[in-house]
Design an enzyme around this catalytic site. Structure first.
Site, PDB file in Angstrom:
ATOM      1  CB  SER A 119      -0.859   0.041   1.266  1.00  0.00           C
ATOM      2  OG  SER A 119      -1.719  -1.051   1.333  1.00  0.00           O
ATOM      3  CG  HIS A 140      -1.945  -0.740  -4.595  1.00  0.00           C
ATOM      4  ND1 HIS A 140      -2.426   0.527  -4.383  1.00  0.00           N
ATOM      5  CD2 HIS A 140      -2.179  -1.428  -3.445  1.00  0.00           C
ATOM      6  CE1 HIS A 140      -2.913   0.601  -3.163  1.00  0.00           C
ATOM      7  NE2 HIS A 140      -2.773  -0.566  -2.581  1.00  0.00           N
ATOM      8  CD  GLU A 152      -2.856   3.089  -7.317  1.00  0.00           C
ATOM      9  OE1 GLU A 152      -3.237   4.264  -7.277  1.00  0.00           O
ATOM     10  OE2 GLU A 152      -2.280   2.560  -6.345  1.00  0.00           O
ATOM     11  CG  ASN A 190      -3.351   3.516  -0.582  1.00  0.00           C
ATOM     12  OD1 ASN A 190      -4.590   3.550  -0.613  1.00  0.00           O
ATOM     13  ND2 ASN A 190      -2.689   2.393  -0.401  1.00  0.00           N
TER      14      ASN A 190
END
Ligand code: CAA
Ligand code: NAD
Length: 291
Positions: A119, A140, A152, A190
């Site tokens: 993350s 991700h 991602e 994030n």
């Protein structure tokens, strides 16, 4: 190169979902877990998810059986040695990830693409630890992997074009829309989402509003499917603390990345969210109690 065989390391909240979507995309998947109980739980979650998709008419029963049969659970890392791609989804701890990638760099074939579902940590550092930074990418996925449409795909300055392209195609094969991201803290989502979640905790610390009212406000005021406290419980308060701890250590002067005291307290009390049955809310299985 089309990716045919995939290793997934870690069969927790994210790993079980990644294994499932890769197998749904037609890949043979070996999913490796350090903890046999977690492996068993993760496989049961996959079976439950496939059953739900069949019940809802989104998947044929025969296809669900074929997907399940493409998933090979294991507790031995050496079982991923011949895979075309290995996706790491273990605990959000950089040292643990680096030592795993060092081992993967030794045991996998030279053409294997190495990917992390981290993350928040730098993909480049894990690539360097593997000894094969040119084959390292970030992949991700989002929670719950079976339902969230995005992945991602992160490239570092050392990632080869072919590794990036193959990882991007793999994301599509998993049924996701891939976006290209650079190796920056939090990539795209994030970097925006985690400071927002941390600020919601700070609102509670300041006594600005209750968790329920913050969640209602963000659902109805912004049209988000879940408010931030509900989402924190869903992601895991422990995982959120690992993310924020790492960023606070690396960027001590950035106020957006400061770990709120309340987050540390809740994690210390074992209130991790949905996975422990209590975080900001009380949970019964996958649902908030009484909802
Ligand atoms: N497999 C199959 N079906 C599933 C499932 C799974 N894993 N999980 C849920 N479902 C089913 C549910 O059982 C439900 O089925 P029924 O309608 O038959 O009850 C259906 O999917 C819809 O689920 P919900 O009833 O829970 O309701 P929902 O409409 O709110 O959808 C959601 C759920 C997609 C999770 C939605 O609430 C949502 O998008 N929430 C936000 C999630 C989010 O922001 N994720 C990103 C987190 S951050 C991250 O992942 C990055 C990081 O690094 C931390
Ligand atoms: P989790 O705690 O649910 O699962 C991690 C699993 O990895 C555990 O079952 C653990 O036993 C296993 N594990 C630990 N070390 C291992 C090793 N060396 N070999 C094999 N298995 C090992 O965590 P999670 O929520 O699935 O998160 C996994 C990764 O995905 C983290 O990097 C996290 O930041 C990232 N991520 C999490 C979310 C989320 O919403 N929770 C979303 C996107 C990305």
């Amino acid at each position: 190169m089309a990716i045919q065989s995939v290793g997934v390391i870690g069969c927790g909240l994210m790993g079980h979902g990644i294994a499932q979507v890769a197998a749904t995309g037609g890949c043979e998947v070996t999913v490796v877990e350090a903890d046999p109980t977690a492996l068993d739980k993760g496989v049961k979650r996959i079976e439950g998810s496939l059953m739900k998709l069949v019940e809802k008419g989104k998947l044929q029963a025969t296809e669900a059986t074929a997907i399940r049969n493409r998933i090979h659970p294991s507790t031995k890392l050496s079982d991923v040695a011949q895979c075309d791609l290995v996706v790491e989804a273990i605990v959000e701890n950089l040292d643990a990830k680096k030592s795993l990638f060092a081992e993967l760099g030794r045991i996998t074939k030279p053409s294997c693409i190495l990917a992390s579902n981290t993350s928040s940590f730098p993909i480049g550092e894990m690539g360097d630890a593997s000894g094969r930074p040119q084959r390292m990418v970030g992949l991700h996925f989002f929670n719950p992997v079976q339902l969230m449409a995005l992945v991602e795909v992160v490239r570092t300055t050392k990632t080869e074009e072919s590794a990036f392209k193959d990882a991007f195609e793999f994301g599509k094969r998993c049924g996701k829309t891939p976006v290209a991201a650079k190796d920056t803290p939090g990539f795209i989502v994030n970097r925006l989402l985690v400071p927002y979640l941390l600020e919601a905790i700070r609102m509670i610390e300041r006594g600005d509003a209750t968790p329920e009212d913050i969640d209602t406000a963000m659902r109805l005021g912004c049209g988000y499917p879940m408010g931030p406290l509900h989402l924190l419980d869903y992601v895991g308060l422990d995982t959120t603390q690992f993310i924020a701890d790492g960023w606070e250590r690396r960027f001590p002067s950035e106020p957006l990345f400061k770990v709120p005291g309340e987050l540390k307290d809740l994690v210390k009390q074992g209130r991790l969210g949905r996975k422990s049955g209590r975080g900001y809310y009380e949970w019964e299985g996958d649902k908030i109690k009484g909802k």
